[in-house]
Scaffold this motif. Structure first.
Motif, PDB file in Angstrom:
ATOM      1  N   THR A 144       0.830  -1.203   0.000  1.00 54.37           N
ATOM      2  CA  THR A 144       0.000   0.000   0.000  1.00 54.37           C
ATOM      3  C   THR A 144       0.868   1.258   0.000  1.00 54.37           C
ATOM      4  OG1 THR A 144      -1.654  -1.283   1.196  1.00 54.37           O
ATOM      5  CG2 THR A 144      -1.912   1.114   1.212  1.00 54.37           C
ATOM      6  N   ASP A 168      -7.298  -4.360  -1.978  1.00 51.23           N
ATOM      7  CA  ASP A 168      -7.256  -5.106  -0.717  1.00 51.23           C
ATOM      8  C   ASP A 168      -8.597  -4.932  -0.021  1.00 51.23           C
ATOM      9  OD1 ASP A 168      -6.864  -6.297   1.680  1.00 51.23           O
ATOM     10  OD2 ASP A 168      -5.194  -5.024   2.337  1.00 51.23           O
ATOM     11  N   ARG A 171      -9.513  -6.161   4.156  1.00 51.33           N
ATOM     12  CA  ARG A 171      -9.483  -5.387   5.396  1.00 51.33           C
ATOM     13  C   ARG A 171      -9.986  -3.972   5.103  1.00 51.33           C
ATOM     14  NH1 ARG A 171      -4.839  -3.872   7.436  1.00 51.33           N
ATOM     15  NH2 ARG A 171      -3.983  -3.713   5.341  1.00 51.33           N
ATOM     16  N   GLN A 177      -6.409   3.104   4.371  1.00 54.09           N
ATOM     17  CA  GLN A 177      -4.984   3.453   4.290  1.00 54.09           C
ATOM     18  C   GLN A 177      -4.630   3.921   2.872  1.00 54.09           C
ATOM     19  OE1 GLN A 177      -2.466   0.068   4.883  1.00 54.09           O
ATOM     20  NE2 GLN A 177      -0.569   1.259   4.870  1.00 54.09           N
ATOM     21  N   ASP A 220      -3.704  -1.923  -5.691  1.00 55.39           N
ATOM     22  CA  ASP A 220      -3.209  -2.482  -4.432  1.00 55.39           C
ATOM     23  C   ASP A 220      -3.931  -3.817  -4.207  1.00 55.39           C
ATOM     24  OD1 ASP A 220      -1.905  -2.648  -1.978  1.00 55.39           O
ATOM     25  OD2 ASP A 220      -3.428  -1.459  -0.912  1.00 55.39           O
TER      26      ASP A 220
HETATM   27 MG   LIG Z   1      -1.785  -2.971   2.254  1.00 58.06          MG
END
Ligand SMILES: [Mg+2]
Ligand SMILES: Nc1nc2c(ncn2[C@@H]2O[C@H](COP(=O)(O)OP(=O)(O)OP(=O)(O)O)[C@@H](O)[C@H]2O)c(=O)[nH]1
Length: 333
Positions: A144, A168, A171, A177, A220
């Motif tokens: 990330t 991703d 999560r 993020q 990502d």
């Molecule tokens: Mg990550």
């Protein structure tokens, strides 16, 4: 051989430098500054290696020299096989009289290590529009962070419009993020509904990039699923879905490897390259390790070029990999 960012990327119609394009003097200065920082970040690796190498410099080149050199290289995570190859070559050259004395030994060692680190084409082709870059790697290796830093460089230095895709979906925190990185980098961001299919997110991101005429999509991905097989299957699926939008995509699959995990990095690189194919390596966390030599083991054993290195957590802490600078920093020249 990638040195500057403009050497790393293959761009349409030559290097189209963005607003921050430096003049030649400034470029030289920037290069020198970067080299200083690389040396600093490889300081720990170097201290360990250098003291061993220095110790061998003033001795006659004998069996003890070769043993100590071997130990130093293995300690730096260069790997047993690659170390043996390098030391055998040095020993052979020394026996033939081609190397006499420590200085020559160090020069030749640097040269050999740089040669090993240089594996295949280490550039990233950004001519396809949009170019799709898939970032893969086991959890915590810096996917990330790397996606964010890369987006920032492409946008800031090359004026490219970039979309970050939150693949991703495993999560929620991972999605947030990446969104923060997109804000910091000032680039586009595409995410799916909670628990969305990662392939669908990548698909949407590419569709939106095509619609808006964006230049680069960076996807990502998750680093940890229930099992490693699940992870490989998911990555393969993401690739298939991406190819439905653009048959040649992803144009670039980058694998992040945490330099601090040592020989584990070699196993990861082997696994990912066999399961999904890897075009280039991003060696992360080189600022925090005495084990920077793993890049050599991966290049030598798998032929995967290192394209980028991560040397910290800030936006600007991602750099193109330069084999000779790296080898010099490693050996302490
Ligand atoms: Mg990550
Ligand atoms: N010192 C240092 N830290 C780094 C570097 N790259 C990433 N990190 C840190 O490593 C940690 C993990 O980075 P992430 O980018 O979240 O890793 P990831 O591969 O996306 O992790 P998952 O999504 O959990 O699989 C974060 O705290 C980053 O700030 C680097 O080059 N140097």
């Amino acid at each position: 051989m990638a040195r500057d960012w403009s050497d790393l990327f293959i761009l349409d119609g030559g290097a189209v430098d963005g607003p921050a394009s430096p003049g030649e003097d400034a470029a030289d200065e920037a290069r020198a500054g970067r080299f200083r920082r690389l040396r600093e970040s490889l300081r720990r690796t170097r201290q360990a290696l250098t003291s061993e190498i220095q110790a061998t410099l003033f001795e006659d080149l004998d069996d003890t020299t070769w043993e100590r050199l071997e130990e130093a290289l293995i300690y730096a995570d260069v790997g047993a096989r690659t170390t043996a190859k390098v030391v055998e070559e040095l020993e052979r050259e020394a026996t033939q009289g081609a190397i006499s004395g420590g200085e020559a030994l160090r020069d030749r060692l640097t040269e050999l290590l740089a040669g090993i680190a240089r594996a295949g084409d280490d550039r990233i082709d950004l001519r396809p529009k949009p170019s799709v870059i898939l970032v893969a790697g086991v959890n915590g290796t810096g996917k990330t962070t790397t996606a964010g830093k890369l987006a920032w460089h492409l946008s800031k230095q090359f004026g490219r419009s970039v979309v970050l895709a939150a693949g991703d979906t495993f999560r929620a925190a991972g999605v947030e993020q990446l969104e923060r990185w997109a804000e910091r980098a000032g680039v586009g961001f595409v995410k799916g509904a909670p628990d969305a299919d990662p392939g669908a997110v990548a698909f949407d991101a590419i569709a939106s990039a095509r619609r808006d005429g964006a230049d680069v999509v960076i996807v990502d991905t998750a680093g940890r699923l229930h099992t490693q097989d699940d992870l490989m299957a998911e990555l393969a699926k993401v690739r298939r879905v991406i190819a439905k939008q653009i048959p040649e995509a992803p144009h670039e699959t980058l694998l992040t490897v945490d330099a601090t995990t040592g020989q584990n990095g070699l196993r990861q690189a082997r696994l990912f390259s066999e399961a999904v194919g890897v075009d280039g390596l991003v060696l992360t966390k080189l600022d925090g390790t005495a084990k920077g030599g793993i890049a050599l083991a991966i290049a030598a054993e798998l032929g995967i070029p290192v394209k980028l290195i991560g040397v910290g957590e800030r936006l600007e802490d991602l750099r193109p990999f330069e084999p000779l600078e790296y080898a010099r920093a490693l050996v302490g020249q």
